[in-house]
Write an enzyme that holds these catalytic residues in place. Sequence first.
Site, PDB file in Angstrom:
ATOM      1  N   ASP A 126       0.834  -1.200   0.000  1.00 51.53           N
ATOM      2  CA  ASP A 126       0.000   0.000   0.000  1.00 51.53           C
ATOM      3  C   ASP A 126       0.870   1.252   0.000  1.00 51.53           C
ATOM      4  OD1 ASP A 126      -2.592   1.490   0.537  1.00 51.53           O
ATOM      5  OD2 ASP A 126      -1.491   1.984   2.364  1.00 51.53           O
ATOM      6  N   GLU A 173      -2.169  -5.212  -3.614  1.00 49.11           N
ATOM      7  CA  GLU A 173      -1.145  -4.449  -2.914  1.00 49.11           C
ATOM      8  C   GLU A 173      -0.096  -5.372  -2.297  1.00 49.11           C
ATOM      9  OE1 GLU A 173      -3.654  -0.441  -1.692  1.00 49.11           O
ATOM     10  OE2 GLU A 173      -3.526  -2.087  -0.243  1.00 49.11           O
TER      11      GLU A 173
END
Length: 221
Positions: free
Chosen positions: A44, A116
């Site tokens: 992320d 992610e």
Amino acid sequence: MSDLSTWLTGLFGRTPADLAPYARALTHGSQAVETYERLEFLGDRVLGLIVAEWLYETFGDEPEGQLSKRFNALVTGAVCAEIAREVGVPVHLRLGKQARDDGASNSDNVLGDVMEALIGAWYREAGLDAARAFVRARWGDRVKKGGKAPQHPKSALQEWAASHNRRPPEYAIIERSGPHHAPRFTVAVTIGKQAEAQATGASKQEAETAAAKALLAKLEG
């Protein structure tokens, strides 16, 4: 070569030195104790840095506020999930039977997190330049699409209320349903006592955004 190895080779352009981190990036909590969550945490941040840098370079004349709008539109779980579907993540997910039966393989929450996590695993192995090349290839035209920076529906609704001398929008969760790994939230948004709309999403934020968009359509229709 295993199916996972073959798929990862196609995805990243070379065969990973160690398949274990990628297998973990594809593993849901319903399947094992070691899940994608730590790699998702890392990925992320890597994705955020790459997209922020990309926007900074691409839109050299835009102020921070406009860049933030573009950024927020590009790193959402829904966009990550969309890309995960495009590259074939769902068939490689490692899910427990109940989670699979409950539709976790098509959950935006799960697919977005796994995308992610895969970025995090690739960054750990190949470094920032390789992660940047991967993100830019997969996000592609999404960065330049639309010309003008998109206005987030919640921001647009707040601006509408202010410009019409109305109270700020208020959001409330009406219902939460579904299993832990694939929740569904129904949210109502109101402006005063007259204007109201409801919407459902895979997260509170997603439902609020959809509700704001629906109310804007009513008010401007």
